[in-house]
Design an enzyme around this catalytic site. Structure first.
Site, PDB file in Angstrom:
ATOM      1  N   PHE A  78       0.853  -1.189   0.000  1.00  0.00           N
ATOM      2  CA  PHE A  78       0.000   0.000   0.000  1.00  0.00           C
ATOM      3  C   PHE A  78       0.892   1.243   0.000  1.00  0.00           C
ATOM      4  O   PHE A  78       1.791   1.372   0.841  1.00  0.00           O
ATOM      5  CB  PHE A  78      -0.896   0.040   1.243  1.00  0.00           C
ATOM      6  CG  PHE A  78      -2.011  -0.969   1.245  1.00  0.00           C
ATOM      7  CD1 PHE A  78      -2.234  -1.828   0.167  1.00  0.00           C
ATOM      8  CD2 PHE A  78      -2.865  -1.066   2.343  1.00  0.00           C
ATOM      9  CE1 PHE A  78      -3.269  -2.757   0.179  1.00  0.00           C
ATOM     10  CE2 PHE A  78      -3.905  -1.994   2.368  1.00  0.00           C
ATOM     11  CZ  PHE A  78      -4.108  -2.839   1.281  1.00  0.00           C
ATOM     12  N   GLU A  79       0.634   2.151  -0.934  1.00  0.00           N
ATOM     13  CA  GLU A  79       1.302   3.455  -0.981  1.00  0.00           C
ATOM     14  C   GLU A  79       0.282   4.495  -0.534  1.00  0.00           C
ATOM     15  O   GLU A  79      -0.715   4.730  -1.224  1.00  0.00           O
ATOM     16  CB  GLU A  79       1.788   3.752  -2.399  1.00  0.00           C
ATOM     17  CG  GLU A  79       2.832   2.777  -2.932  1.00  0.00           C
ATOM     18  CD  GLU A  79       4.256   3.231  -2.627  1.00  0.00           C
ATOM     19  OE1 GLU A  79       4.412   4.331  -2.050  1.00  0.00           O
ATOM     20  OE2 GLU A  79       5.199   2.495  -2.972  1.00  0.00           O
ATOM     21  N   ILE A  80       0.510   5.119   0.628  1.00  0.00           N
ATOM     22  CA  ILE A  80      -0.569   5.856   1.277  1.00  0.00           C
ATOM     23  C   ILE A  80      -0.530   7.361   1.040  1.00  0.00           C
ATOM     24  O   ILE A  80      -1.499   8.052   1.370  1.00  0.00           O
ATOM     25  CB  ILE A  80      -0.596   5.563   2.790  1.00  0.00           C
ATOM     26  CG1 ILE A  80       0.662   6.103   3.486  1.00  0.00           C
ATOM     27  CG2 ILE A  80      -0.755   4.069   3.040  1.00  0.00           C
ATOM     28  CD1 ILE A  80       0.598   6.013   5.006  1.00  0.00           C
TER      29      ILE A  80
END
Length: 434
Positions: free
Chosen positions: A308-310
């Site tokens: 996940f790239e938040i």
């Protein structure tokens, strides 16, 4: 003649001094070195962000206040004089239960890249919600607790502590560990392969797979815990990635459908459709070799492995790393933590729904013994081919394979029927910050 010589010398000294001042200003403003101070970069906002030491102290205090739900372990490892330490927090509602085969196991890691401070703040927020010191607005806690009762969650809040300390000392663009190795290139799947755009500074894979103590600790943790869901949390953009990172493809068939349906739901209902969804190799713009997520999926055979790239500020200068990888104002900071906290807890709920669907189908099939989530997922994994395995594993009986294959399909259908329910829960489980 003597006066002119002295004046000439004085003029030369003034010219030389002016040159040095100009060169120094140029270097401070435009210097390329990672160790160079840049006058035009954004510093760490200590009003928003903890130091690594303060963050880990707060987490330890949180665990001590809630021993009924949380436990903490500190792990260290050393290789050739270089030592790494890691904190692992485990959440489980009922510690007296001995049979974990009925529970879904989730492994979350944050701060693998040192400059991505926002990820470690999300780890703290999730642990605070799990301990009930913070809450998801408008979410019924009793309903949430019924979901959490079905889970065991392990959280690594700061995977790359040594690298993080270098960032806190002023090296704001540092992503590697304490001896210059990119921990997300140090795993064994396609380790060491270099693309044409390979950056030896950013992507140093180390001298060998698992050469780094941090990677060794994480591998041992995955082996002992055997998670069903793995999430490696990063920043730099907004994305929900599944395997693969090292090639421009996704897994085939049912595994792809299960992971894609989960990510699409999270993106649409909780993340405003802002995220790229797909494989890292196909979506991010470059191939990455030796990543943790590819290892977890292909070697550790974790059924659902994600990156996940938040957060990412795509308008920030490449030299302004803190701004590029971390929100710098309170509104953006809270929005990221609120939205992604809601997304994570919905991911927990979807995992439990899938588990319930499998178990109900198992009971309906007139099996004498109750079927655990481990038995189901073993069936799911057996028919998935790994190109890194020494040999293909097969079921001993074709009938067993057929049952598990059908169970997996019906489980996917069961999860799909819950999309309507998820729409109804949207207004309850999400937080919007202006």
């Amino acid at each position: 003649m003597g006066l002119r010589r002295r004046l000439n010398r004085l003029s030369n000294l003034l010219i030389f001094a002016s040159f040095l001042l100009f060169a120094n200003h140029f270097t401070l403003t435009y210097g390329e070195s990672n160790d160079t101070l840049h006058l035009d970069v954004t510093p760490i906002n200590h009003d928003l962000y903890h130091t690594s030491g303060a963050l880990l102290e707060e987490i330890e205090s949180l665990v001590h206040r809630h021993p009924d739900k949380l436990s903490i372990e500190k792990v260290s490892n050393k290789n050739k004089g270089y030592e790494a330490q890691m904190t692992v927090v485990t959440y489980r509602q009922k510690w007296k239960e001995s049979d974990d085969r009925t529970k879904l196991r989730i492994l979350l890691t944050f701060g693998q890249h040192a400059r991505e401070l926002i990820t470690t703040e999300l780890a703290l927020r999730l642990l605070s919600i799990l301990s009930e010191e913070q809450f998801l607005p408008n979410v019924d806690r009793s309903t949430l607790n019924r979901t959490l009762d079905r889970l065991i969650i392990k959280v690594v809040p700061v995977e790359n502590l040594n690298g993080r300390k270098r960032v806190e000392d002023g090296e704001l663009c540092e992503r590697r560990n304490g001896r210059g190795v990119d921990l997300n290139r140090n795993w064994s799947v396609d380790w060491g392969k270099k693309e044409k755009d390979y950056d030896p500074y950013e992507e140093n894979p180390g001298p060998a797979p698992f050469s780094e103590p941090e990677s060794q600790i994480m591998r041992k943790l995955s082996v002992s815990f055997e998670p069903h869901i793995w999430v490696n949390v990063h920043s730099g953009m907004e994305a929900l990635f599944m395997p693969y990172d090292h090639k421009n493809t996704t897994p085939d068939g049912i595994p792809y459908q299960i992971m894609k349906s989960m990510l699409d739901e999270l993106n649409h209902f909780y993340l405003r459709d802002h995220c790229l969804v797909g494989s890292g190799g196909a979506s991010v713009g470059y191939l990455a070799h030796g990543t943790a997520t590819d290892y977890m999926y292909d070697i550790a055979r974790v059924p659902m492995a994600f990156t996940f790239e938040i957060y990412g500020d795509l308008k920030a200068s490449s030299k302004d790393c803190f701004r590029m990888f971390n929100p710098i104002d309170i509104t953006s900071f809270n929005r990221v933590l609120n939205d992604w906290s809601a997304a994570f807890f919905q991911m927990f709920s979807i995992g439990v729904q899938q588990m319930d669907g499998v178990q109900s189908k198992a009971i309906a099939s007139r099996f004498d013994n109750w079927v655990s989530i481990d038995d189901y997922l073993n069936g799911y994994l057996m028919h998935r081919k790994s190109r890194y395995a020494k040999k293909m594993e097969n079921f001993q009986e074709h009938q067993a394979y057929s049952f598990w294959h059908v169970s997996l399909i019906t489980s996917l259908q069961f999860a799909s029927t819950n999309l309507v329910l998820s729409e109804r829960m949207l207004s309850l489980a999400t937080t919007r910050t202006s």
